[in-house]
Design an enzyme around this catalytic site. Structure first.
Site: not given
Ligand code: AMP
Length: 396
Positions: A8, A89, A178, A205, A238, A282, A383
């Site tokens: 990736n 990916r 995704h 996801h 986003r 978190r 993935e």
């Protein structure tokens, strides 16, 4: 036995996992990080052994060289010939790729063509591909597209109500992302809940990038991300879906360019913009529990957006049997899962096993009671495993 690498490649990092196939055994994983910066870091985990080296990594090719050097040095492989394939990916495959493919010059041309549709991703993905092609010229490379699994959507799900020629001329439509993760989650549902025939599934996801997919008969009927990974639900930085006029008026009122506002929507909105504190769930979980009102509002907005999509997808699927929580937030945070279930439980007769939900972190579990009409499941996504499985299959 074949050793396959899943890659990736991002703009400043190259993450990898080496698997033995077909046994699906993870041999090692790691990343070349801060590529192109003054200080780089290379990490490699082989079982319990962890290696971390501070070293400048000027480009993706040097990252790949480091990886191969340490695979030999640590005797993970004895020669490069053991590596039978590399799966990459690739974020944007446009409307052309509905499955993974061997990377040929033609495929590279297409991936290049899609750079404007995924400027943050497809360019770096290509750098990763070029690096492996240069350093391991005899090894087959396979492209696994984030968009491929969503190619089963109907036109009324993927078209935007804009002048049709924009779609015809420039391919402006919803692609969804995704996909590799959503497909993995669906396969895991089929595996773990094999008594339900053709389950209607909504996969969540929820990572720093986040998306939902509605899946029926093994196929995606709808997904939340759009032309780019900016669409859909609110994310770490986003916006997700908003009225397009906000772009126009934000530019008008602040005097900033459309490009600057667009960047703000991608990098300074979502959790970060709303909470004015952090993009990391978190931090927001902790601040919420400490009574921070702005953060509580941020979390309510996040959860409401998700619930709205779940409602929409329940209609699209003609009902829902299983809701899956995955990725960083979905796999690890009982707090966010609880907030989401609270928001949808009355409409869906969903009954959370609260004690169990709180305790589940990073492992497969059903978090609803046997009386719940809809099953809530936690499934850690993988993935990379999907990438190596596709690669192994294709290079045979
Ligand atoms: P991802 O993009 O899937 O790596 O997910 C990143 C997001 O997941 C960030 O918002 C993190 O705060 C969140 N996350 C990652 N690990 C944990 C964890 N152990 N507990 C709660 N949230 C986590």
């Amino acid at each position: 036995m074949s050793k396959i690498i899943a890659v990736n490649a991002g703009s400043s990092s190259l993450k990898f996992k080496l698997y033995d196939m077909p046994s699906e055994t993870l041999i090692c994983s790691g990343m070349a990080d801060r590529i192109g910066q003054v200080k780089g870091t290379f990490t490699l985990s082989i079982g319990q052994e962890k290696l971390s080296i501070d070293i400048p990594i000027p480009n993706h090719q040097s990252g790949v060289s480091l990886l191969l050097k340490y695979l030999i040095e640590k005797k993970v492989i004895l020669s490069f010939q053991e590596i039978k394939g590399v799966g990459h990916r690739v974020v944007q495959g446009g409307k052309y790729f509905f499955k993974s493919v061997i990377i040929t010059d033609k495929v590279i041309e297409k991936i290049k063509e899609f750079i404007p549709l995924a400027p943050l991703h497809n360019g770096p993905n290509l750098s990763g591909i070029e690096a492996f092609k240069t350093i391991l010229p005899n090894v087959k490379n396979v492209a696994v597209f984030d968009t491929a699994f969503h190619q089963t959507m109907e036109p009324q799900d993927y078209l935007f109500p804009i002048p049709y020629e924009l779609y015809e001329k420039y391919d402006l439509r919803r692609y969804g992302f995704h996909g590799t993760s959503h497909k993995y989650l669906m396969e895991q549902v089929h595996k773990h809940l094999n008594t339900i025939k053709n389950p209607r599934i909504i996969t969540l996801h929820l990572g720093s990038g986040a998306s939902l997919a509605a899946i029926k008969n093994g196929k995606v009927v709808a997904t939340s991300m759009g032309l780019t990974p900016l669409g859909g639900i609110m994310m770490g930085t986003r916006t997700g879906d908003i009225d397009p006029s906000v772009l126009h008026f934000a530019a008008l009122k602040t005097g900033q360019s459309h490009e600057a506002i667009y960047e703000m929507f991608n990098k300074k909105s979502g959790f970060l913009g709303m909470s004015q504190l952090s993009s990391d769930s978190r931090d927001l979980e902790a601040a919420h529990l400490q009574g921070n009102k702005q953060v509580q509002l941020t979390n309510q907005l996040f959860v409401r957006r998700i619930a709205d999509f779940i409602g929409q997808y329940t209609i699209r699927l003609g009902g829902v049997d299983v809701i899956v929580f995955s990725a960083g937030i979905g796999e690890n945070s009982g707090f966010y899962r609880h907030l989401i279930i609270e928001e949808i439980k009355d409409a869906l007769s969903m009954i959370e096993d609260e004690k169990l939900n709180k305790s589940i972190r990073g492992k497969v579990a059903v978090i609803t009671t046997p009386q719940s009409r809809v099953i809530g499941m936690v499934i850690p996504t993988n993935e990379e495993l999907m990438i190596v499985k596709d690669t192994y299959e294709i290079i045979q």
